[in-house]
Scaffold this motif. Structure first.
Motif, PDB file in Angstrom:
ATOM      1  N   THR A  67       0.867  -1.239   0.142  1.00  0.00           N
ATOM      2  CA  THR A  67      -0.150  -0.129   0.060  1.00  0.00           C
ATOM      3  C   THR A  67       0.892   1.151  -0.056  1.00  0.00           C
ATOM      4  O   THR A  67       2.040   1.238   0.590  1.00  0.00           O
ATOM      5  CB  THR A  67      -1.029   0.061   1.342  1.00  0.00           C
ATOM      6  OG1 THR A  67       0.025  -0.195   2.483  1.00  0.00           O
ATOM      7  CG2 THR A  67      -1.868  -1.089   1.293  1.00  0.00           C
ATOM      8  N   THR A  69       1.101   5.471   1.449  1.00  0.00           N
ATOM      9  CA  THR A  69       0.588   6.254   2.475  1.00  0.00           C
ATOM     10  C   THR A  69      -0.244   7.512   1.909  1.00  0.00           C
ATOM     11  O   THR A  69       0.207   8.250   1.230  1.00  0.00           O
ATOM     12  CB  THR A  69       1.903   6.713   3.012  1.00  0.00           C
ATOM     13  OG1 THR A  69       2.537   5.990   3.693  1.00  0.00           O
ATOM     14  CG2 THR A  69       1.262   7.657   4.357  1.00  0.00           C
ATOM     15  N   LEU A  73      -4.039  10.199   5.330  1.00  0.00           N
ATOM     16  CA  LEU A  73      -3.539   9.817   6.572  1.00  0.00           C
ATOM     17  C   LEU A  73      -2.598  10.882   7.169  1.00  0.00           C
ATOM     18  O   LEU A  73      -2.652  11.336   8.372  1.00  0.00           O
ATOM     19  CB  LEU A  73      -2.732   8.568   6.469  1.00  0.00           C
ATOM     20  CG  LEU A  73      -1.871   7.928   7.422  1.00  0.00           C
ATOM     21  CD1 LEU A  73      -2.807   7.900   8.936  1.00  0.00           C
ATOM     22  CD2 LEU A  73      -1.394   6.607   7.229  1.00  0.00           C
ATOM     23  N   LEU A  96       6.074   7.691   8.958  1.00  0.00           N
ATOM     24  CA  LEU A  96       5.596   6.656   9.643  1.00  0.00           C
ATOM     25  C   LEU A  96       6.630   5.588  10.013  1.00  0.00           C
ATOM     26  O   LEU A  96       7.876   5.651   9.553  1.00  0.00           O
ATOM     27  CB  LEU A  96       4.652   5.810   8.899  1.00  0.00           C
ATOM     28  CG  LEU A  96       3.351   6.641   8.136  1.00  0.00           C
ATOM     29  CD1 LEU A  96       2.457   5.642   7.333  1.00  0.00           C
ATOM     30  CD2 LEU A  96       2.815   7.571   9.204  1.00  0.00           C
ATOM     31  N   ALA A 248       1.363   0.657  14.793  1.00  0.00           N
ATOM     32  CA  ALA A 248       1.418   1.967  13.884  1.00  0.00           C
ATOM     33  C   ALA A 248       1.689   3.167  14.690  1.00  0.00           C
ATOM     34  O   ALA A 248       1.074   3.722  15.616  1.00  0.00           O
ATOM     35  CB  ALA A 248      -0.129   2.140  13.462  1.00  0.00           C
ATOM     36  N   THR A 273       7.627   2.388   7.124  1.00  0.00           N
ATOM     37  CA  THR A 273       6.092   2.515   7.119  1.00  0.00           C
ATOM     38  C   THR A 273       5.542   1.695   8.051  1.00  0.00           C
ATOM     39  O   THR A 273       6.101   0.904   8.764  1.00  0.00           O
ATOM     40  CB  THR A 273       5.896   2.174   5.625  1.00  0.00           C
ATOM     41  OG1 THR A 273       4.499   2.255   5.320  1.00  0.00           O
ATOM     42  CG2 THR A 273       6.113   0.603   5.226  1.00  0.00           C
ATOM     43  N   VAL A 274       3.999   1.411   7.775  1.00  0.00           N
ATOM     44  CA  VAL A 274       3.408   0.868   8.807  1.00  0.00           C
ATOM     45  C   VAL A 274       2.457  -0.103   7.917  1.00  0.00           C
ATOM     46  O   VAL A 274       2.164   0.181   6.938  1.00  0.00           O
ATOM     47  CB  VAL A 274       2.431   1.862   9.303  1.00  0.00           C
ATOM     48  CG1 VAL A 274       1.271   1.321  10.243  1.00  0.00           C
ATOM     49  CG2 VAL A 274       3.187   2.711  10.579  1.00  0.00           C
ATOM     50  N   LYS A 279      -2.225   1.547   9.204  1.00  0.00           N
ATOM     51  CA  LYS A 279      -2.606   2.822   8.533  1.00  0.00           C
ATOM     52  C   LYS A 279      -4.027   3.018   8.614  1.00  0.00           C
ATOM     53  O   LYS A 279      -4.466   4.127   8.671  1.00  0.00           O
ATOM     54  CB  LYS A 279      -2.108   2.726   7.048  1.00  0.00           C
ATOM     55  CG  LYS A 279      -0.785   2.698   6.877  1.00  0.00           C
ATOM     56  CD  LYS A 279      -0.491   2.612   5.422  1.00  0.00           C
ATOM     57  CE  LYS A 279       1.213   2.546   5.096  1.00  0.00           C
ATOM     58  NZ  LYS A 279       1.414   2.335   3.445  1.00  0.00           N
ATOM     59  N   GLU A 283      -5.756   6.262  10.487  1.00  0.00           N
ATOM     60  CA  GLU A 283      -6.466   7.405  10.051  1.00  0.00           C
ATOM     61  C   GLU A 283      -7.751   7.557  10.435  1.00  0.00           C
ATOM     62  O   GLU A 283      -8.319   8.746  10.885  1.00  0.00           O
ATOM     63  CB  GLU A 283      -6.767   7.118   8.329  1.00  0.00           C
ATOM     64  CG  GLU A 283      -7.206   8.331   7.757  1.00  0.00           C
ATOM     65  CD  GLU A 283      -7.187   8.091   6.327  1.00  0.00           C
ATOM     66  OE1 GLU A 283      -6.304   7.566   5.671  1.00  0.00           O
ATOM     67  OE2 GLU A 283      -8.027   8.959   5.558  1.00  0.00           O
TER      68      GLU A 283
END
Ligand SMILES: Cc1ncc(COP(=O)(O)O)c(C=O)c1O
Length: 393
Positions: A67, A69, A73, A96, A248, A273-274, A279, A283
């Motif tokens: 994915t 970001t 978010l 992140l 996260a 990243t997460v 994510k 959000e």
């Protein structure tokens, strides 16, 4: 402030069978598989229903590939800082990170060199020490002072340490775990000015910043002008939304120079990243609904703090620190002899597992940390067993 949210935090939800560390590690850590766990800092209270629903919706889609970001978010994160903490954050400043502890390690790697001194204001969250040592930096332990029952910075000792050791980095835990102190604007500014003078950078771990009890208010280091060019600030949905297992978290880095070095360290280990569920959860958490959940949670936790502290104060020779923030209560049981014997008594006579103070450095020896983020009935039951056990001859 968002609309009111009503959540029944009194309901006891079993975590058995979910792989919860707090429960699964009881035998190995405390030698007793059925001891009631009030140690690690995650809550036995439910995450918000809207977060659970968001995850269910995402899981209903059958593909879990890579994915990106989304801007939405990053905007949710800046909204949270502005709305909840009056801090102006630009989306470019955000990175992140799978966990705050990952960021702690990357901060050591990117803000200091092997052999450098790293200042730790103990007692404080254990991984500050572990990451420093694992990365071959020198721990410079500058213990906090206790004044009128609360921790404060020892500025004289800090200046002496800076003068003598010329450290690269200082770890700040704001609000403070384990003492629950909310650092004031004046204290933070003085710290930032001193750090600037000696070219010391600051990693400010603000993971507990949402759990603050009125009249206290969290003051982020991001709001201190003198800190902007020298700091990394970390946050996460882990504590506020009981979502540590989603891995996260995030850092905010206003300085382009520090950001570049941090991003480089992330790229070296490919950990910038997460995961996709984290994510999605972040959000929805950093939103008006999240703010309403936070208010409901705070009211519940405050009631637990008040009752637990008032009961613990019945222990004859203990000193209990009333937390201004966090769902953690720091108990000074030093008058009761060597800590392993006290720990044993708590486990086998009171049937409770608390965090032992040495996890927070040698300044924590003889202290125990109680996690009050539990439904009130079993919590207060456990607290009365602690009181009874400690007061027994
Ligand atoms: C001050 C502090 N920082 C970091 C963490 C852990 O954060 P993470 O699970 O994101 O590594 C904790 C958890 O107890 C904490 O108290």
């Amino acid at each position: 402030m968002g609309a009111k949210m009503s959540i029944n935090f009194d309901t006891e939800v079993s975590r058995l069978g979910t792989g919860a560390e707090k429960y699964e590690s009881r035998k190995s850590l405390f030698g007793k598989a059925d001891v009631e766990p009030f140690w690690v800092a995650d809550m036995d209270l439910p995450s918000p229903p809207f977060l659970q629903q968001k995850l269910a919706e995402r899981v209903a889609h059958p593909m879990f590939g890579y994915t990106t970001t989304p801007d939405s978010l990053l905007e949710a994160i800046t909204w949270w800082w502005r709305h909840e903490h009056q801090a102006a954050v630009e989306t470019d400043w955000i990175r992140l990170s799978p966990s705050v502890v990952t960021s702690i390690s990357l901060a050591v790697q990117s803000m200091s060199a092997p052999g450098d001194g790293v200042v730790i204001l103990s007692p404080v969250y254990g991984p500050f020490f572990f990451s420093t040592e694992l990365n071959q930096r020198r721990i410079l332990d500058v213990p906090l002072k206790i004044q009128e029952g609360q921790y404060t910075f020892d500025f004289d000792a800090l200046q002496m340490c800076f003068e003598k050791n010329r450290p690269s980095l200082l770890f700040l835990c704001s609000p403070h775990n384990p003492g629950g102190r909310v650092w004031s604007e004046a204290e933070l500014r003085r710290l930032a000015v001193l750090c600037n003078e000696y070219h010391v950078r600051i990693f400010s771990d603000e993971i507990h910043c949402d759990i603050v009890y009125a009249p206290y208010r969290h003051f982020s280091l991001l709001r201190i002008e003198e800190a902007k060019d020298i700091c990394i600030v970390a946050h996460s949905i882990g504590k506020t939304f009981n979502a540590s297992g989603l891995c996260a978290s995030l850092v905010v880095i206003p300085s382009p120079t520090i950001r570049k070095a941090f991003v480089h360290a992330q790229e070296q280990s490919h950990c910038g990243t997460v995961n996709l569920l984290g994510k999605a959860a972040m959000e929805v958490a950093f939103s008006n609904e999240g703010a309403a959940y936070k208010q409901a949670l705070l009211a519940y936790l405050k009631n637990n703090v008040d009752h637990a502290v008032s009961a613990l104060n019945q222990i004859r020779d203990a000193r209990i620190m009333t937390p201004q923030a966090t769902f953690l209560v720091w108990c000074d049981f030093r008058a009761y002899g060597k800590w392993p014997a006290v720990m044993k008594k708590l486990i086998h006579q009171a049937n409770v597992a608390l965090s032992g103070g040495t996890f927070f450095g040698t300044a924590g020896e003889g202290f125990f940390r109680l996690n009050i983020a539990h439904p009130s009935a079993p919590l207060l039951n456990a607290v009365s067993r602690i009181v009874e056990t400690m007061n027994r001859e």
